[in-house]
Design a protein around this motif. Structure first.
Motif, PDB file in Angstrom:
ATOM      1  N   GLN A   1       0.800  -1.208   0.000  1.00 40.90           N
ATOM      2  CA  GLN A   1       0.000   0.000   0.000  1.00 40.90           C
ATOM      3  C   GLN A   1       0.837   1.263   0.000  1.00 40.90           C
ATOM      4  O   GLN A   1       0.444   2.251  -0.567  1.00 40.90           O
ATOM      5  CB  GLN A   1      -0.909   0.023   1.217  1.00 40.90           C
ATOM      6  N   THR A   2       1.970   1.249   0.651  1.00 41.68           N
ATOM      7  CA  THR A   2       2.773   2.460   0.711  1.00 41.68           C
ATOM      8  C   THR A   2       4.184   2.163   0.240  1.00 41.68           C
ATOM      9  O   THR A   2       4.614   1.027   0.175  1.00 41.68           O
ATOM     10  CB  THR A   2       2.850   3.020   2.143  1.00 41.68           C
TER      11      THR A   2
ATOM     12  N   THR B   1      -2.276   6.720   1.326  1.00 43.52           N
ATOM     13  CA  THR B   1      -2.108   5.321   0.982  1.00 43.52           C
ATOM     14  C   THR B   1      -3.174   4.956  -0.049  1.00 43.52           C
ATOM     15  O   THR B   1      -3.884   5.831  -0.542  1.00 43.52           O
ATOM     16  CB  THR B   1      -2.204   4.422   2.229  1.00 43.52           C
TER      17      THR B   1
ATOM     18  N   SER C   1       1.275   6.243  -2.409  1.00 42.73           N
ATOM     19  CA  SER C   1       0.768   5.034  -3.067  1.00 42.73           C
ATOM     20  C   SER C   1       0.931   5.160  -4.574  1.00 42.73           C
ATOM     21  O   SER C   1       1.372   6.187  -5.075  1.00 42.73           O
ATOM     22  CB  SER C   1      -0.715   4.823  -2.726  1.00 42.73           C
TER      23      SER C   1
END
Length: 152
Positions: free
Chosen positions: A24-25, A37, A60
């Motif tokens: 996600q990140t 994110t 993201s």
């Protein structure tokens, strides 16, 4: 080296390379106050004193916006959004008409908050997923007391 062992080792490398960047990140902990994110602002709420510049960074791989809820910011505050739109409706129309106002991976957006009160905001493409946040501007807040603040 045995051919099967060699090909097996290549498969492991291919899987590792193929999965790189799927989280996600980005793991970036650089100079920003609010990360974006895949489907949330992190943190969702920050408290800062008047005159503080808050910096959002897209951490993201999805495009995001930072758009004030026009009816949920203090009466004296001017509308604010990525893309420098003058209203929530124009920001939404800009996004829907061609992703105007989008912040892409690694990009940032900054806004200086002068008006005391709660400034609610959202990400246009991810609002339905709960990507909302707020900046609370308070005379009692101190930039040094919150790691989400950077003085203007």
């Amino acid at each position: 080296m045995d051919r099967r062992a060699f090909l097996g080792s290549l498969g492991g490398v291919a899987v590792a390379v193929g999965l790189a960047g799927c989280g996600q990140t980005s793991g970036d902990t650089g100079n920003y106050d609010v990360g974006m994110t895949t489907r949330k602002f992190d943190p969702a709420s920050v408290e800062v004193p008047p005159g503080t510049t808050v910096r959002w960074k897209n951490t993201s791989s999805h495009a995001h916006t930072v758009t004030a809820y026009e009816d949920s910011i203090p009466d004296e505050a001017e509308f604010w959004a990525t893309g420098d739109f003058d209203s929530q409706a124009s920001a939404e129309d800009g996004w829907l008409g061609g992703n105007e106002g989008g912040i892409y991976e690694g990009e940032t957006y900054e806004h200086t908050f002068e008006t005391v009160g709660t400034h609610a905001y959202f990400c246009i493409p991810h609002e339905a997923s709960g990507m909302v946040g707020n900046v609370v501007v308070s005379e009692d807040a101190t930039a040094a007391g919150t790691d989400a603040a950077t003085d203007a």
